[in-house]
Design a protein around this motif. Structure first.
Motif, PDB file in Angstrom:
ATOM      1  N   ARG A 274      -0.782   5.066  -3.190  1.00 35.10           N
ATOM      2  CA  ARG A 274      -0.378   3.481  -2.904  1.00 35.10           C
ATOM      3  C   ARG A 274       0.810   3.430  -3.642  1.00 35.10           C
ATOM      4  NH1 ARG A 274      -0.624   1.048  -7.333  1.00 35.10           N
ATOM      5  NH2 ARG A 274      -0.498  -0.878  -6.228  1.00 35.10           N
ATOM      6  N   ASN A 276       3.329   2.091  -6.140  1.00 38.78           N
ATOM      7  CA  ASN A 276       3.177   1.039  -7.482  1.00 38.78           C
ATOM      8  C   ASN A 276       4.256   0.096  -8.017  1.00 38.78           C
ATOM      9  OD1 ASN A 276       2.786   0.356 -10.148  1.00 38.78           O
ATOM     10  ND2 ASN A 276       2.796   2.465 -10.947  1.00 38.78           N
ATOM     11  N   GLY A 278       3.920  -3.080  -9.104  1.00 33.44           N
ATOM     12  CA  GLY A 278       3.793  -3.769 -10.187  1.00 33.44           C
ATOM     13  C   GLY A 278       4.032  -5.189 -10.108  1.00 33.44           C
ATOM     14  N   GLY A 286      -2.368  -4.975  -3.990  1.00 35.56           N
ATOM     15  CA  GLY A 286      -2.398  -3.300  -4.465  1.00 35.56           C
ATOM     16  C   GLY A 286      -3.609  -2.469  -4.142  1.00 35.56           C
TER      17      GLY A 286
END
Lengths: 288, 288
Positions: A274, A276, A278, A286
């Motif tokens: 995946r 990242n 944030g 996510g």
């Protein structure tokens, strides 16, 4: 957020015991510290000396304090914990594939106990017994078929107390192609059980450890030198070959005050990576 | 083959208790059977009723027999054991990678307890607390840094007794990029902790379970409905990412009379195959 069901307020000896336990947990009482006398407790809590004595007996039974005959009770000094990790299974397997000179220098005992080998006395006793129902079921043999029972223990030469104790079972039909495996005089066997089984063509591919705990019997508490209120951890190790056939079963006991069992489980990675970001939020965010 | 160190013969109540224990182990007394009365024991062993009573008290403390007030003691009926296998770690990880619709239908509770979800009451309580020394050490943060503490428990609606209890810790700095993770109102979270961590870019690659046992406190015995002499198994689960950084720590308690923890360790094959001759013998034979 329901409240707990209502409970009757505990009697005085439980309140005293819980108060002392919390003092130990908060570090106000530390290992080796003396507890108040029965008279002091009785005065502080406005209760009978009998109730104070009952509180002290309870803390002993919970393994939190110790006292010899006629000695004032003190907060128990916990023994150093020996950590037994499941990572040893692969280490023992790798060792079993090494030449004898290498196998001979590494014994399980060295890696298990905070003690020199010369301070310990080892015993191995072999006999052949009927499998009976539970083991026959695991090995898929008849209850009257024989299993090789191997009892191992070690004791502290200085005190005579048990340091380790286990019983291993393997079907006699599985190991008898190598008669050396039936003779306790060949112990300690360099490379241990995994090497022993290799001599009859068996390679262990999976080990299952089953863990529970119970209080010791009186005899067990005496043999291990267990203080009151310390349970035994029971660990049954079941070894399987590549076909998931059970080839060995071993039952070990560990005093809970000086043992921690550690099991390491590596996980396979998620199928796709995946990003990242944030910046994700909420339940949808996510997903891998 | 040294004999055990000499021990003083045990007092009469220990001999009575060990005799009854062996009758239970041999199956001559089975769960639910009544024990002899104190008068019968005293006569059979030519001892005082007080010694007989002490033997019964000992068996109770060892968790082998149970008795209510005024009821004759009976051999305890052990509750059915719930098996918790380490294989669930990978199952939970695989689940965390599935779409929400799938994640939502599988809850941990269904797989853990021999009980319908409707019979259980779940609670999740979140708060933020200072890490303090031990957790700070594991997470490699400062002792005053905040951790998200999540306390989970479930109780039996019928009895009010605890069915499961655990406390999880994660550094607030790690999870705060997704504010939804800080709010207990989002429980039960579909896909659990592994999915929650995925929303902040964390993939768990290794889980370490550390297991020990101790006697319950009085309050714990009451909350779980534990008979005398039944320990709690303590299991600390430590979750690591690919860089071996600790991302979550979870402490769970399990009553030993109704729980078995199972850990599965797959082993790597030996580097080269050995021939399965079946003719091998002795310690040199059949090295892989």
């Amino acid at each position: 957020m329901e409240p707990r069901p209502t409970v009757v307020p505990p009697p005085i000896q439980l309140r005293i015991a819980d108060d002392i336990r919390m003092q130990i947990e908060r570090g106000e009482l530390t290992p080796g510290d003396s507890l108040p006398t029965l008279a002091e407790l009785a005065e502080r809590w406005s209760c009978s000396v009998g109730s104070a004595r009952a509180a002290i007996a309870l803390l002993k039974a919970q393994g939190l304090i110790s006292s010899g005959r006629g000695k004032a009770p003190v907060v128990r000094v916990p023994p150093r914990k020996v950590i037994r990790s499941s990572e040893r299974h692969q280490v023992e397997k790798d060792l079993a594939a090494r030449p004898e000179a290498e196998r001979a220098v590494v014994g399980e005992a060295e890696t298990n106990l905070n003690m020199q080998i010369s301070e310990q006395e080892f015993r191995s006793r072999y006999d052949q017994v009927e499998a009976r129902a539970a083991l026959a079921d695991l090995f898929r043999i008849e209850p009257t078929d024989l299993v090789l029972r191997r009892r191992y223990d070690s004791t502290d030469r200085a005190t005579g107390l048990l340091l380790s104790s286990s019983v291993s079972y393997m079907p006699v039909a599985l190991v008898s192609p190598n008669p050396a495996l039936l003779d306790e005089a060949n112990e300690p066997w360099p490379g241990g059980t995994q090497h022993q089984l290799s001599t009859v063509g068996v390679e262990i591919m999976t080990i299952i450890d089953e863990v529970t705990a119970r209080m010791p019997t009186t005899a067990e508490a005496q043999l291990w030198g267990l203080p009151d209120g310390v349970p035994l951890i029971l660990c049954r190790r079941i070894s399987l070959d590549a076909n998931e056939k059970v080839v060995e079963v071993s039952d070990a006991e560990y005093p809970a005050d000086r043992t921690e069992l550690r099991f390491v489980t590596p996980l396979k990675p998620w199928p796709k990576r995946r990003s990242n970001g944030g910046k994700t939020s909420g339940r949808q965010g996510g997903r891998p």
